[in-house]
Design a protein around this motif. Structure first.
Motif, PDB file in Angstrom:
ATOM      1  N   THR A  30       7.225   6.390  -6.426  1.00  0.00           N
ATOM      2  CA  THR A  30       7.979   5.709  -7.292  1.00  0.00           C
ATOM      3  C   THR A  30       8.912   5.085  -7.416  1.00  0.00           C
ATOM      4  O   THR A  30       9.159   3.208  -7.747  1.00  0.00           O
ATOM      5  N   GLU A  31       9.619   5.277  -7.070  1.00  0.00           N
ATOM      6  CA  GLU A  31      11.377   3.982  -6.421  1.00  0.00           C
ATOM      7  C   GLU A  31      11.151   3.527  -6.223  1.00  0.00           C
ATOM      8  O   GLU A  31      11.675   1.753  -6.262  1.00  0.00           O
ATOM      9  N   LYS A  32      10.068   3.655  -4.286  1.00  0.00           N
ATOM     10  CA  LYS A  32       9.965   2.812  -3.583  1.00  0.00           C
ATOM     11  C   LYS A  32       9.474   1.167  -3.850  1.00  0.00           C
ATOM     12  O   LYS A  32       9.191   0.255  -3.591  1.00  0.00           O
ATOM     13  N   GLU A  33       8.915   2.050  -5.338  1.00  0.00           N
ATOM     14  CA  GLU A  33       7.407   0.807  -5.578  1.00  0.00           C
ATOM     15  C   GLU A  33       8.370   0.437  -6.386  1.00  0.00           C
ATOM     16  O   GLU A  33       7.850  -1.433  -6.089  1.00  0.00           O
ATOM     17  N   ALA A  34       8.987   0.138  -6.819  1.00  0.00           N
ATOM     18  CA  ALA A  34      10.425  -0.663  -7.810  1.00  0.00           C
ATOM     19  C   ALA A  34      10.963  -1.464  -6.740  1.00  0.00           C
ATOM     20  O   ALA A  34      10.581  -2.532  -6.980  1.00  0.00           O
ATOM     21  N   LEU A  35      11.092  -0.789  -5.746  1.00  0.00           N
ATOM     22  CA  LEU A  35      11.628  -2.309  -4.952  1.00  0.00           C
ATOM     23  C   LEU A  35      10.850  -2.870  -4.177  1.00  0.00           C
ATOM     24  O   LEU A  35      11.268  -3.734  -3.944  1.00  0.00           O
ATOM     25  N   CYS A  36       9.573  -2.228  -4.208  1.00  0.00           N
ATOM     26  CA  CYS A  36       8.593  -3.297  -3.228  1.00  0.00           C
ATOM     27  C   CYS A  36       8.766  -5.101  -4.402  1.00  0.00           C
ATOM     28  O   CYS A  36       8.676  -5.383  -3.647  1.00  0.00           O
ATOM     29  N   LEU A  37       8.161  -4.202  -5.305  1.00  0.00           N
ATOM     30  CA  LEU A  37       8.024  -5.077  -6.844  1.00  0.00           C
ATOM     31  C   LEU A  37       9.372  -6.639  -6.797  1.00  0.00           C
ATOM     32  O   LEU A  37       9.008  -7.131  -7.340  1.00  0.00           O
ATOM     33  N   GLU A  38      10.436  -5.294  -6.904  1.00  0.00           N
ATOM     34  CA  GLU A  38      11.797  -6.656  -7.259  1.00  0.00           C
ATOM     35  C   GLU A  38      11.392  -7.469  -6.231  1.00  0.00           C
ATOM     36  O   GLU A  38      12.277  -8.422  -6.605  1.00  0.00           O
ATOM     37  N   ASP A  39      10.810  -7.086  -4.490  1.00  0.00           N
ATOM     38  CA  ASP A  39      11.005  -7.672  -3.339  1.00  0.00           C
ATOM     39  C   ASP A  39      10.440  -8.129  -3.476  1.00  0.00           C
ATOM     40  O   ASP A  39      10.468  -9.911  -3.479  1.00  0.00           O
ATOM     41  N   VAL A  40       8.858  -8.205  -3.897  1.00  0.00           N
ATOM     42  CA  VAL A  40       7.822  -9.636  -3.816  1.00  0.00           C
ATOM     43  C   VAL A  40       8.504 -10.254  -4.227  1.00  0.00           C
ATOM     44  O   VAL A  40       8.172 -11.868  -4.758  1.00  0.00           O
ATOM     45  N   LEU A  41       8.940  -9.879  -5.875  1.00  0.00           N
ATOM     46  CA  LEU A  41       9.505 -11.084  -6.559  1.00  0.00           C
ATOM     47  C   LEU A  41       9.681 -12.228  -6.515  1.00  0.00           C
ATOM     48  O   LEU A  41      10.092 -13.301  -6.997  1.00  0.00           O
ATOM     49  N   LEU A  64      12.712  -1.560   9.293  1.00  0.00           N
ATOM     50  CA  LEU A  64      13.277  -3.072   8.855  1.00  0.00           C
ATOM     51  C   LEU A  64      13.514  -3.184   7.328  1.00  0.00           C
ATOM     52  O   LEU A  64      14.241  -4.224   6.823  1.00  0.00           O
ATOM     53  N   SER A  65      12.398  -2.388   6.539  1.00  0.00           N
ATOM     54  CA  SER A  65      12.348  -2.400   5.466  1.00  0.00           C
ATOM     55  C   SER A  65      13.517  -1.609   4.737  1.00  0.00           C
ATOM     56  O   SER A  65      14.237  -1.572   3.682  1.00  0.00           O
ATOM     57  N   GLY A  66      14.213  -0.163   6.191  1.00  0.00           N
ATOM     58  CA  GLY A  66      14.904  -0.067   5.459  1.00  0.00           C
ATOM     59  C   GLY A  66      16.292  -0.275   5.370  1.00  0.00           C
ATOM     60  O   GLY A  66      17.699  -0.111   4.616  1.00  0.00           O
ATOM     61  N   ASN A  67      16.550  -1.419   6.201  1.00  0.00           N
ATOM     62  CA  ASN A  67      17.728  -2.165   6.203  1.00  0.00           C
ATOM     63  C   ASN A  67      17.726  -4.062   5.053  1.00  0.00           C
ATOM     64  O   ASN A  67      17.764  -5.166   5.718  1.00  0.00           O
ATOM     65  N   GLY A  68      16.656  -3.655   4.483  1.00  0.00           N
ATOM     66  CA  GLY A  68      16.327  -4.413   2.938  1.00  0.00           C
ATOM     67  C   GLY A  68      15.680  -5.882   4.015  1.00  0.00           C
ATOM     68  O   GLY A  68      15.646  -6.748   3.128  1.00  0.00           O
ATOM     69  N   TYR A  69      14.805  -5.611   5.165  1.00  0.00           N
ATOM     70  CA  TYR A  69      13.988  -6.729   5.551  1.00  0.00           C
ATOM     71  C   TYR A  69      12.138  -6.721   5.149  1.00  0.00           C
ATOM     72  O   TYR A  69      11.839  -5.732   4.718  1.00  0.00           O
ATOM     73  N   THR A 118       0.784  -1.089   0.072  1.00  0.00           N
ATOM     74  CA  THR A 118       0.303  -0.277   0.031  1.00  0.00           C
ATOM     75  C   THR A 118       1.166   1.150  -0.228  1.00  0.00           C
ATOM     76  O   THR A 118       2.225   0.749   0.374  1.00  0.00           O
ATOM     77  N   THR A 119       0.441   2.171  -0.706  1.00  0.00           N
ATOM     78  CA  THR A 119       1.208   3.416   0.070  1.00  0.00           C
ATOM     79  C   THR A 119       1.550   4.510   1.016  1.00  0.00           C
ATOM     80  O   THR A 119       2.357   4.299   1.391  1.00  0.00           O
ATOM     81  N   TYR A 120       0.786   3.659   1.783  1.00  0.00           N
ATOM     82  CA  TYR A 120       1.327   4.528   3.847  1.00  0.00           C
ATOM     83  C   TYR A 120       0.769   2.986   4.596  1.00  0.00           C
ATOM     84  O   TYR A 120      -0.436   2.134   3.646  1.00  0.00           O
ATOM     85  N   ILE A 121       0.907   2.572   5.836  1.00  0.00           N
ATOM     86  CA  ILE A 121       0.929   1.903   6.483  1.00  0.00           C
ATOM     87  C   ILE A 121      -0.177   2.355   7.952  1.00  0.00           C
ATOM     88  O   ILE A 121      -0.817   1.836   8.049  1.00  0.00           O
ATOM     89  N   MET A 124       2.673 -10.290   4.023  1.00  0.00           N
ATOM     90  CA  MET A 124       3.594  -9.339   3.792  1.00  0.00           C
ATOM     91  C   MET A 124       3.264  -8.542   3.097  1.00  0.00           C
ATOM     92  O   MET A 124       2.734  -7.698   2.247  1.00  0.00           O
ATOM     93  N   LEU A 125       3.722  -7.211   3.674  1.00  0.00           N
ATOM     94  CA  LEU A 125       3.727  -6.169   4.493  1.00  0.00           C
ATOM     95  C   LEU A 125       4.559  -5.027   3.741  1.00  0.00           C
ATOM     96  O   LEU A 125       5.916  -5.154   4.386  1.00  0.00           O
ATOM     97  N   LYS A 126       4.472  -4.308   2.926  1.00  0.00           N
ATOM     98  CA  LYS A 126       5.027  -3.515   2.956  1.00  0.00           C
ATOM     99  C   LYS A 126       4.398  -1.861   2.034  1.00  0.00           C
ATOM    100  O   LYS A 126       3.135  -2.280   2.196  1.00  0.00           O
ATOM    101  N   ASN A 127       5.542  -1.101   1.877  1.00  0.00           N
ATOM    102  CA  ASN A 127       4.266  -0.037   1.474  1.00  0.00           C
ATOM    103  C   ASN A 127       5.526   1.175   0.481  1.00  0.00           C
ATOM    104  O   ASN A 127       6.520   1.409   1.505  1.00  0.00           O
ATOM    105  N   THR A 128       4.955   2.176  -0.115  1.00  0.00           N
ATOM    106  CA  THR A 128       5.624   2.455  -1.525  1.00  0.00           C
ATOM    107  C   THR A 128       5.786   4.051  -0.483  1.00  0.00           C
ATOM    108  O   THR A 128       7.009   5.061  -1.121  1.00  0.00           O
ATOM    109  N   ASN A 129       5.198   4.843   0.205  1.00  0.00           N
ATOM    110  CA  ASN A 129       4.935   6.195   1.277  1.00  0.00           C
ATOM    111  C   ASN A 129       4.602   6.557  -0.329  1.00  0.00           C
ATOM    112  O   ASN A 129       5.512   7.624  -0.416  1.00  0.00           O
ATOM    113  N   ASN A 130       3.834   6.434  -1.421  1.00  0.00           N
ATOM    114  CA  ASN A 130       3.636   7.207  -2.643  1.00  0.00           C
ATOM    115  C   ASN A 130       4.649   7.863  -3.792  1.00  0.00           C
ATOM    116  O   ASN A 130       4.860   8.592  -4.333  1.00  0.00           O
TER     117      ASN A 130
END
Lengths: 364, 364
Positions: free
Chosen positions: A124-135, B108-113, A89-92, A116-122
């Motif tokens: 775009t670069e953080k979204e890329a990292l999140c998607l890379e990570d879930v892949l 945690l996400s800042g540290n790649g988790y 999500t954009t925010y938690i 497995m929860l992730k947020n992008t803080n809205n």
């Protein structure tokens, strides 16, 4: 630690090959070129190539058949047994997000899944990292709220990779251009804003300012509803009465413009706000300027959140189902997981919100 | 689907063996008894035993060395490369929890988790399911808020299993009996409540009611602080002025007792509440009974949350660091992950909260 040039070389090759696998460009079962060929093609030493490949074998991305060659591992079985679902999500912790996440979790954990929860803080670069990570993780599916959905996404390759790997995903709140046909659970944002502005015109308001977010599709849709209600009431559409803001200037722009309008005595009757948080802060600003809500200016919000409930003048707002939206997304994703042809059968749910009349508007 | 008796038999055996592995009773590398021995010992057919074992081999819990036997897989390497951290809290979307989770996630996400999020709804059986589940997942560590920490835990076996598998965990907010020496990040709940009640006695209040949660350790600690402040002020400790509630009756008990006290004209001066949510609802109750806060009765809360900020009379409260507590827990867990002897070096952090004076108390 400073990496020596050699370390960098094998590491770069390793990252490159891993990226190709994650993005689905190297397919499960596909043979990769031999060490010799890779070394020659990329002008690297065989030692460097061997090191990169052996790391990927260790990490489970490649496997070697003795005397035959090196192949891309099929990670789908492991993934499909994982009982993990990614949620981005954009925010938690802010606004309506805790409740949406709660709704998602209640359905998924009730069905034996972990989130497995992730947020992008809205961002775009953080979204890329999140998607890379879930892949890279073992997840069976993904619920994702797009980040700045009104802008053209630079991350489409990751969404294509999810399709290639047959990892079902469902959008909530919005979707990207080119991905309109994918599964999603949305509000009918245009209808929601239409109902608020129609209510304001019905109360006799003429000069109705609209505040909209420019970088997500909800903002564009809500603006559509505003424009339609203005037009149907026979009022002129005046661009000077429409305030567009972005994620980056969201805490400054709307209030600076409103302040100027008040100081210029522009005769504003009402302000239809993108959401309750904006409406709450507009209320605070008007209050500080000695302008009374609703006696001098009516305001409306969107999302029927605690900002609407806790404002000294409770803010008339448009409903958002929060937990229920999260639950709906989770339930639809569970259906997609059972459907081998989910790519051909997108599930799309549009929830029509309702106007919740409270205390922030009166008749002129 | 109704399972036939045979299916049930192999499935039960499979679950039993998996449980023994997850709880660390069968150790990595340990040989399990042969199919013949298991079949004989458990009066099962060899076919049933073979099926259960082959499922566990497929799931990666056992491996077979041809001609030698079947062994328990060492899953620690996979776990230690996973970059996943489990996070189990009592609630997700309510009260201060979104902010605590946000703090955990940001570090945690800042540290790649990635975080794997679960909640127990403050239910002991649900906690068991959560712990069982994280033991099956690949996680490197765990941040956990205990569920009903004042009761004796039935789930100690899972905590022992985490130790056996060398999966570091850290408690937040509380801990269980017998696990006092484990790593934790807590508030000094006794000092926090002491500061609130000392403030009330200093204002000249005599009859000070205390409301405490009986089933978590925070409740017991806060009661200690209450009792000490009462005693140091030379006031008698009167059990009739102490209201204990449980998770199950939390929405009824405190208010029924307070209502009765008011109706009986018991001459209550002040009410020191377990947390802000209780204080807010006590305020609403008093308001509905025509009792004025703070003119007739002073009240205090705990956690300095939005309940305190949004009450028409802003509630004097004890600070809770929320995000900062989550961040601290995550940072300490990251240190534990680097420490091979973390079991011998528990990290324990106690945060001393402060009284935040607002509008809900006045001098008598």
């Amino acid at each position: 630690m400073q990496k020596s040039d050699n370390q960098t070389k094998y590491y770069k090759l390793m990252e490159y090959l891993k990226g190709e696998i994650l993005l689905g460009r190297i397919r499960p079962g596909e043979q990769i070129p031999s060490e010799n060929m890779l070394a020659e093609k990329l002008s690297l030493s065989r030692h460097t190539v061997r090191k990169a490949i052996s790391m990927l074998v260790n990490e489970g991305y490649l496997y070697t058949e003795h005397g035959r060659g090196t192949y891309c591992m099929d990670r789908s079985k492991k993934r499909n047994d994982s009982r993990n679902i990614g949620v981005i999500t954009t925010y938690i912790s802010e606004y309506i997000f805790p409740k949406v996440i709660q709704g998602i979790d209640s359905v998924l954990s009730g069905n034996g899944y972990s989130i497995m929860l992730k947020n992008t803080n809205n961002n775009t670069e953080k979204e890329a990292l999140c998607l890379e990570d879930v892949l890279q993780k073992n997840i069976e599916g993904l619920i994702i709220e797009p980040t700045k959905s009104a802008l053209f996404s630079n991350n489409l390759q990751y969404y294509e990779a999810l399709d290639k790997h047959q990892i079902p995903y469902i959008f909530i709140h919005g979707y990207y251009q080119k991905l309109e046909s994918k599964s999603h659970v949305l509000l009918d944002d245009a209808k929601g804003m239409y109902s608020a502005v129609e209510y304001l015109t019905g109360l006799g308001h003429k000069k109705i300012v609209g505040i909209f977010k420019a970088d997500d599709i909800q903002g564009l849709e809500r603006h559509k509803g505003y424009a339609r209600a203005i037009s149907e009431a026979g009022l002129p559409y005046n661009p000077d009465q429409v305030i567009w803001f972005h994620t980056e200037d969201r805490e400054v722009k709307p209030y600076n413009v409103i302040r100027q309008m008040i100081e210029n005595k522009s005769g504003v009757d009402a302000i239809a706000c993108y959401n309750d948080e904006i409406a709450f802060r507009v209320y605070e600003l008007l209050n500080s300027l000695g302008v009374k809500v609703p006696e001098d200016i009516s305001i409306t919000g969107f999302d029927d959140s605690y900002f609407s409930a806790n404002c000294p003048v409770r803010i008339t707002s448009v409903s958002h189902p929060k937990e229920k939206l999260g639950e709906a997304a989770a339930e639809l994703l569970l259906e997609m997981l059972k459907d081998n042809d989910y790519l051909d059968n997108p599930v799309q749910k549009i929830i029509v919100p309702e106007l919740i009349i409270k205390e922030s508007c009166i008749k002129r």
